[in-house]
Design an enzyme around this catalytic site. Structure first.
Site, short mmCIF file in Angstrom:
data_model
loop_
_atom_site.label_atom_id
_atom_site.label_comp_id
_atom_site.label_asym_id
_atom_site.label_seq_id
_atom_site.Cartn_x
_atom_site.Cartn_y
_atom_site.Cartn_z
N TYR A 94 44.23 -34.57 -62.15
CA TYR A 94 45.03 -33.94 -62.97
C TYR A 94 44.79 -32.73 -63.64
O TYR A 94 45.77 -32.13 -64.01
CB TYR A 94 45.95 -35.01 -63.93
CG TYR A 94 46.60 -36.07 -62.96
CD1 TYR A 94 47.90 -35.64 -62.75
CD2 TYR A 94 46.26 -37.46 -62.65
CE1 TYR A 94 48.78 -36.40 -61.85
CE2 TYR A 94 46.97 -38.21 -61.94
CZ TYR A 94 48.42 -37.76 -61.60
OH TYR A 94 49.28 -38.61 -60.60
N ASN A 150 59.48 -34.36 -61.31
CA ASN A 150 58.17 -33.58 -61.34
C ASN A 150 57.32 -33.53 -62.71
O ASN A 150 58.09 -33.75 -63.68
CB ASN A 150 58.66 -32.00 -60.97
CG ASN A 150 59.17 -31.87 -59.71
OD1 ASN A 150 58.88 -32.81 -58.69
ND2 ASN A 150 59.95 -30.80 -59.19
N HIS A 195 58.63 -39.18 -64.15
CA HIS A 195 57.30 -39.52 -63.64
C HIS A 195 56.20 -38.78 -64.96
O HIS A 195 55.00 -38.97 -64.31
CB HIS A 195 57.22 -39.14 -62.47
CG HIS A 195 57.94 -39.70 -61.44
ND1 HIS A 195 57.83 -39.51 -60.13
CD2 HIS A 195 58.68 -41.05 -61.72
CE1 HIS A 195 58.80 -40.38 -59.69
NE2 HIS A 195 59.14 -41.46 -60.19
N THR A 223 63.54 -33.80 -52.53
CA THR A 223 62.56 -35.05 -52.67
C THR A 223 62.90 -35.89 -51.46
O THR A 223 63.82 -35.98 -50.72
CB THR A 223 62.97 -35.95 -53.92
OG1 THR A 223 62.47 -37.10 -53.97
CG2 THR A 223 64.59 -36.16 -53.92
N SER A 224 61.82 -36.49 -50.80
CA SER A 224 61.67 -37.18 -49.62
C SER A 224 62.52 -38.51 -49.62
O SER A 224 62.88 -38.86 -48.63
CB SER A 224 60.51 -37.26 -49.05
OG SER A 224 59.58 -38.23 -50.14
N ALA A 266 65.40 -24.50 -51.48
CA ALA A 266 65.96 -24.74 -52.81
C ALA A 266 66.30 -23.23 -53.50
O ALA A 266 67.50 -22.88 -53.89
CB ALA A 266 65.24 -25.56 -53.79
N1 APR Z 1 63.15 -26.45 -51.24
C1 APR Z 1 63.49 -27.68 -51.36
N2 APR Z 1 63.11 -28.75 -50.65
C2 APR Z 1 61.77 -28.65 -50.23
C3 APR Z 1 61.30 -27.26 -50.02
C4 APR Z 1 61.89 -26.26 -50.53
N3 APR Z 1 61.49 -24.80 -50.49
N4 APR Z 1 60.01 -27.54 -49.66
C5 APR Z 1 59.71 -28.86 -49.35
N5 APR Z 1 61.08 -29.46 -49.65
C6 APR Z 1 61.09 -30.91 -49.60
C7 APR Z 1 60.56 -31.55 -48.27
O1 APR Z 1 61.52 -31.42 -47.53
C8 APR Z 1 60.51 -33.10 -48.91
O2 APR Z 1 61.62 -33.78 -48.60
O3 APR Z 1 60.63 -31.47 -50.57
C9 APR Z 1 60.55 -33.02 -50.48
C10 APR Z 1 59.09 -33.43 -50.98
O4 APR Z 1 58.94 -34.56 -50.68
P1 APR Z 1 57.66 -35.38 -51.53
O5 APR Z 1 56.60 -34.53 -51.26
O6 APR Z 1 57.75 -36.97 -51.05
O7 APR Z 1 57.97 -35.40 -53.16
P2 APR Z 1 58.68 -35.98 -54.11
O8 APR Z 1 59.71 -36.79 -53.32
O9 APR Z 1 59.14 -35.42 -55.28
O10 APR Z 1 57.79 -37.38 -54.30
C11 APR Z 1 58.30 -38.21 -55.12
O11 APR Z 1 56.09 -39.34 -55.27
O12 APR Z 1 53.78 -39.07 -55.21
C12 APR Z 1 54.91 -39.38 -56.23
O13 APR Z 1 54.92 -39.24 -58.39
C13 APR Z 1 55.01 -38.48 -57.22
O14 APR Z 1 57.08 -37.39 -58.30
C14 APR Z 1 56.61 -37.83 -56.78
C15 APR Z 1 57.12 -39.05 -55.98
#
Ligand code: APR
Length: 239
Positions: A61, A97, A114, A184-185, A227
């Site tokens: 962190y 985030n 989070h 977000t995935s 985005a």
């Molecule tokens: N604009 C929009 N989306 C994007 C971009 C972009 N330029 N680049 C990547 N992405 C998308 C990817 O396609 C993916 O679907 O962002 C997403 C990121 O997914 P993750 O890495 O899984 O992140 P997130 O969904 O925020 O993770 C959720 O998991 O590890 C934990 O606590 C952590 O808050 C986090 C949570």
């Protein structure tokens, strides 16, 4: 694609994930160059990791803090802050985030479900509030302790812990008529369920990101794109 209409009667709930900060230079978690390709969650982001090795957790962190401090908000953060100003009392932003790019772009009605990188809190449930703390620690000896004697830990929701503000989030989703999810995935719960809760309430649901998320089927619109490129022109406000 044509812009998405926001009507005078709409209330907007936005959920953002790591993808919205990607164009600010912060890595996502699950993309091929993401953080979880270089670290194991169970080594740095669980209560058990904290018990076993707080030094490893703080090293992870502290590196996130150092990267976050160098990053700047991008046009997607700025567009959401602008949308909030245009929709007084009708806009709520929930982010997964832990960076502070939304607030630095000007967002106000914002909840970090989070946790927040720039805060620390006692490792014990002693009742003390989180404290502002953006120090990048070189080693565990530098990390302070709470008045109760507990060590300070990052104010981050580890895997297995309860996200913050869930009552408020549920209330906001119940009231919203339009949900926008960005970057977000759809792989971490309960955030991945918000779209289902919004659909249950009859809301329109829009996803924006370069690829479809795991829960894509639950969205009424999936907009493929980055985005920072798409969000500034995504909405049209009906007068
Ligand atoms: N604009 C929009 N989306 C994007 C971009 C972009 N330029 N680049 C990547 N992405 C998308 C990817 O396609 C993916 O679907 O962002 C997403 C990121 O997914 P993750 O890495 O899984 O992140 P997130 O969904 O925020 O993770 C959720 O998991 O590890 C934990 O606590 C952590 O808050 C986090 C949570």
């Amino acid at each position: 694609m044509s812009a998405i209409l926001i009507k005078p009667s709409d209330r907007v709930f936005v959920l953002t994930g790591a993808g919205i900060s990607a164009e600010s230079g912060l890595p996502t978690f699950r993309d091929s160059d993401g953080l979880w390709a270089g670290y194991r969650i169970e080594d740095v982001c669980t209560p058990e990791a904290w018990e076993r090795s707080p030094a490893d957790v703080w090293a992870f962190y502290s590196a996130r803090r150092a990267a976050g401090q160098k990053a700047q908000p991008n046009p997607a953060h700025t567009a959401l802050a602008g949308l909030e100003k245009q929709l007084p009392g009708r806009f709520f932003l929930c982010t997964q985030n832990v960076d502070d790019l939304h607030e630095r772009a000007g967002s106000v009605n914002l909840l970090h479900m989070h946790g927040e990188l720039a805060k620390s809190r006692c490792e014990r449930a002693c009742g003390a509030e989180p404290v502002e703390d953006d120090r990048v620690y070189a080693n565990l000896n530098e990390v302070g302790r709470c008045a109760c004697g507990g060590r300070l830990r990052p104010h981050i929701v580890f895997f297995g812990e309860m996200p913050l503000g869930m009552d408020r989030i549920r209330r906001e989703i119940r009231q919203s008529t339009l949900m926008l999810v960005v970057g977000t995935s759809g792989s971490v719960y309960p955030a991945a369920n918000f779209v289902h809760w919004a659909r249950f309430e009859g809301a329109r649901t829009v996803y924006l990101g370069p690829e479809a998320p795991l829960n894509a089927d639950a969205f009424t619109h999936v907009v493929e794109g980055k985005a920072g490129e798409v969000l500034p022109g995504l909405f049209h406000l009906e007068a």
